[in-house]
Design an enzyme around this catalytic site. Structure first.
Site, mmCIF file in Angstrom:
data_model
loop_
_atom_site.group_PDB
_atom_site.id
_atom_site.type_symbol
_atom_site.label_atom_id
_atom_site.label_comp_id
_atom_site.label_asym_id
_atom_site.label_seq_id
_atom_site.Cartn_x
_atom_site.Cartn_y
_atom_site.Cartn_z
ATOM 1 N N ASN A 216 0.847 -1.191 0.000
ATOM 2 C CA ASN A 216 0.000 0.000 0.000
ATOM 3 C C ASN A 216 0.881 1.239 0.000
ATOM 4 O O ASN A 216 2.120 1.118 0.000
ATOM 5 C CB ASN A 216 -0.952 -0.020 1.208
ATOM 6 C CG ASN A 216 -0.201 -0.143 2.521
ATOM 7 O OD1 ASN A 216 0.612 0.714 2.854
ATOM 8 N ND2 ASN A 216 -0.470 -1.211 3.263
ATOM 9 N N ASP A 287 -4.284 -6.470 4.320
ATOM 10 C CA ASP A 287 -5.330 -7.365 4.825
ATOM 11 C C ASP A 287 -5.239 -8.754 4.218
ATOM 12 O O ASP A 287 -5.695 -9.731 4.828
ATOM 13 C CB ASP A 287 -6.709 -6.774 4.538
ATOM 14 C CG ASP A 287 -6.979 -5.511 5.345
ATOM 15 O OD1 ASP A 287 -6.491 -5.446 6.492
ATOM 16 O OD2 ASP A 287 -7.656 -4.608 4.830
ATOM 17 N N LYS A 297 9.453 -15.610 -11.389
ATOM 18 C CA LYS A 297 8.594 -14.568 -11.944
ATOM 19 C C LYS A 297 7.501 -15.187 -12.796
ATOM 20 O O LYS A 297 7.765 -16.045 -13.648
ATOM 21 C CB LYS A 297 9.439 -13.610 -12.788
ATOM 22 C CG LYS A 297 8.621 -12.526 -13.463
ATOM 23 C CD LYS A 297 9.503 -11.644 -14.341
ATOM 24 C CE LYS A 297 8.655 -10.619 -15.091
ATOM 25 N NZ LYS A 297 9.482 -9.782 -15.976
ATOM 26 N N PRO A 313 -2.984 -12.290 9.228
ATOM 27 C CA PRO A 313 -3.327 -12.243 10.651
ATOM 28 C C PRO A 313 -3.610 -10.818 11.094
ATOM 29 O O PRO A 313 -3.040 -9.858 10.545
ATOM 30 C CB PRO A 313 -2.070 -12.798 11.325
ATOM 31 C CG PRO A 313 -0.961 -12.524 10.350
ATOM 32 C CD PRO A 313 -1.592 -12.702 9.001
ATOM 33 N N ASP A 314 -4.503 -10.661 12.061
ATOM 34 C CA ASP A 314 -4.832 -9.349 12.624
ATOM 35 C C ASP A 314 -3.944 -9.141 13.850
ATOM 36 O O ASP A 314 -4.216 -9.656 14.937
ATOM 37 C CB ASP A 314 -6.310 -9.296 13.006
ATOM 38 C CG ASP A 314 -6.764 -7.889 13.362
ATOM 39 O OD1 ASP A 314 -5.977 -7.157 13.997
ATOM 40 O OD2 ASP A 314 -7.900 -7.517 13.018
ATOM 41 N N ILE A 315 -2.877 -8.407 13.663
ATOM 42 C CA ILE A 315 -1.870 -8.244 14.720
ATOM 43 C C ILE A 315 -2.445 -7.522 15.930
ATOM 44 O O ILE A 315 -2.249 -7.936 17.076
ATOM 45 C CB ILE A 315 -0.641 -7.491 14.171
ATOM 46 C CG1 ILE A 315 -0.018 -8.287 13.019
ATOM 47 C CG2 ILE A 315 0.383 -7.246 15.281
ATOM 48 C CD1 ILE A 315 1.079 -7.551 12.270
ATOM 49 N N PHE A 331 -5.037 2.243 14.921
ATOM 50 C CA PHE A 331 -5.247 3.290 13.917
ATOM 51 C C PHE A 331 -6.207 2.752 12.866
ATOM 52 O O PHE A 331 -6.151 1.572 12.516
ATOM 53 C CB PHE A 331 -3.923 3.683 13.251
ATOM 54 C CG PHE A 331 -3.179 4.771 13.957
ATOM 55 C CD1 PHE A 331 -3.058 6.039 13.399
ATOM 56 C CD2 PHE A 331 -2.614 4.540 15.205
ATOM 57 C CE1 PHE A 331 -2.382 7.057 14.057
ATOM 58 C CE2 PHE A 331 -1.926 5.536 15.870
ATOM 59 C CZ PHE A 331 -1.806 6.801 15.299
ATOM 60 N N LYS A 345 -14.757 -0.742 14.871
ATOM 61 C CA LYS A 345 -13.446 -1.390 14.975
ATOM 62 C C LYS A 345 -12.928 -1.349 16.408
ATOM 63 O O LYS A 345 -12.386 -2.344 16.908
ATOM 64 C CB LYS A 345 -12.453 -0.697 14.031
ATOM 65 C CG LYS A 345 -11.058 -1.309 14.061
ATOM 66 C CD LYS A 345 -10.145 -0.650 13.036
ATOM 67 C CE LYS A 345 -8.762 -1.282 13.060
ATOM 68 N NZ LYS A 345 -7.855 -0.691 12.036
ATOM 69 N N LYS A 349 -12.355 -4.884 18.600
ATOM 70 C CA LYS A 349 -11.011 -5.285 19.015
ATOM 71 C C LYS A 349 -10.714 -4.972 20.480
ATOM 72 O O LYS A 349 -9.577 -5.163 20.933
ATOM 73 C CB LYS A 349 -9.975 -4.626 18.100
ATOM 74 C CG LYS A 349 -10.119 -5.059 16.646
ATOM 75 C CD LYS A 349 -8.974 -4.593 15.774
ATOM 76 C CE LYS A 349 -9.158 -5.075 14.338
ATOM 77 N NZ LYS A 349 -8.029 -4.728 13.470
#
Length: 402
Positions: A216, A287, A297, A313-315, A331, A345, A349
């Site tokens: 990103n 994600d 390649k 994984p969602d750290i 964040f 969110k 969490k």
């Protein structure tokens, strides 16, 4: 709506205000007034060029202290102004700091009183750049700034906007009220003294094949600013960073990673080795990742290519759901329904604090507007440079952390 930056008196704190030549020198007048207003004892040093824009008598009247302009001042205790003036001050702030002055400090020059004081100091140095946009963007200036940041010298700004030359771009000196916030945060008691703070920053990179990947546009600027603010607050900071071109703050420990799994492994390792008091998840973790990574390649053909993705994984969720989690700060960069999505969110969490912003107004930029969400409600941080937002955030965390 709760304030996140206080205005407590800083009586008995001493600051050396350096002023270099430039139109923005007029802002230093208001800055000197604001600093004396909150109780700071301000000692002013001006370069010869600065005296062409603002007269020394103005600062003497505002601060109640004599103004020094050259090496040969004889009214210091030992007649050695280049040494005496940097002793017994809590910090040196140069505002405005011209491109020429930044170059001289970066290269260890001591050819006038102010540059010599910066070289002979034993206290923090902060520079508030002010210059034409071309001068700011010039590779030479950027190299000099990288040198200074690598030496843990605080660069405050600049801002984007209209300039005295009539052009628009980066180079405007920060406003006095923005600079006073940074000074207050630095000179006030160390809000996170000896706390262990673990920060994730930057993007992650998820390989597709030997040369391609999913990532990103996160620059890491906010995460690195938060690390600097936590350091200034007295914390022991471990920074786990995805790929970034930024100069690394002088953190206690740096861990470089690439993928989300790499970052999760690093977080687990650091938390197993050290008691983490505060975890701040600033990183823009991808994600999804490729379900199967090609070691070679993938050759281009005329046919469509289907890429199967699987969730990463969602750290943050992992850390916040530990049996005894640290104080977790998340964040959220949203593109729509900011407040609704951020609050969902936070609750999902189990976060005591979540920082939200619109992605298109923050990612990769030097300024941002933030909203903090916690059990007390929402707290808006009006648009400001990211280092100032980081200072505000750390202050809010210190007030919320138990």
């Amino acid at each position: 709506m709760k304030k996140t930056v206080g205005t407590a008196s800083l009586t008995k704190k001493r600051l050396l205000l350096g002023i270099t030549g430039g139109v923005a020198a007029y802002k230093a007048v208001e800055l000197a007034r604001l600093m004396t207003q909150v109780g700071i004892d301000v000692q002013t040093v001006m370069t010869a060029s600065a005296c062409r824009f603002i007269g020394p008598i103005t600062f003497q009247s505002l601060t109640g202290n004599p103004v020094y302009t050259d090496f040969w001042e004889t009214n210091t205790a030992s007649s050695m102004a280049h040494i005496d003036l940097s002793r017994n001050v809590d910090a040196i702030l140069v505002a405005p700091a011209s491109a020429n002055f930044i170059a001289r400090v970066a290269n260890g020059m001591a050819d006038d009183l102010l540059a010599t004081l910066c070289l002979a100091r034993d206290c923090p140095l902060l520079l508030a750049p002010a210059m034409n946009r071309q001068m700011w963007e010039n590779p030479a200036t950027q190299r000099n700034l990288a040198i200074l940041q690598g030496e843990n010298i605080n660069i405050l700004g600049p801002a984007n906007g209209e300039q005295a030359c009539g052009e628009v771009g980066m180079g405007r000196m920060l406003e006095p009220n923005e600079l006073i916030e940074v000074i207050q945060a630095m000179l006030q008691p160390k809000l996170l003294q000896d706390k262990n703070v673990l920060i994730t920053a930057g993007p992650t990179y998820e390989a597709i094949d030997a040369v391609r990947g999913i990532t990103n546009i996160s620059s890491g600027k906010m995460g690195y600013a938060v690390a600097r603010a936590a350091l200034a607050a007295g914390a022991n900071v471990t920074l786990i960073s995805g790929p970034s071109c930024l100069t690394v703050p002088a953190v206690t420990k740096l861990v470089n990673v690439m993928s989300a799994n790499d970052m999760l492994d690093a977080v687990k390792k650091e938390m197993s080795q050290t008691q983490t008091d505060i975890f701040i998840s600033v990183a823009a973790v991808a994600d999804y990742r490729a379900a199967k990574v090609s070691r070679q390649k993938i050759k281009k053909t005329d046919k469509r290519l289907t890429l199967l993705l699987e969730p990463n994984p969602d750290i943050l969720n992992y850390v916040s759901n530990l049996p005894k989690p640290p104080f977790c700060v998340g964040f959220a960069a949203e593109t729509e329904n900011l407040e609704k999505n951020a609050e969902i969110k936070r609750k999902k969490k189990k976060l005591p604090l979540l920082v939200a912003n619109l992605a298109n107004e923050a990612i990769g930029l030097n300024e941002s507007e933030l909203i903090l969400f916690d059990d007390a409600g929402k707290h808006r941080l009006l648009k400001a440079p990211k280092i100032i937002q980081a200072q505000r955030l750390i202050k809010h965390i210190s007030e919320s952390y138990k």
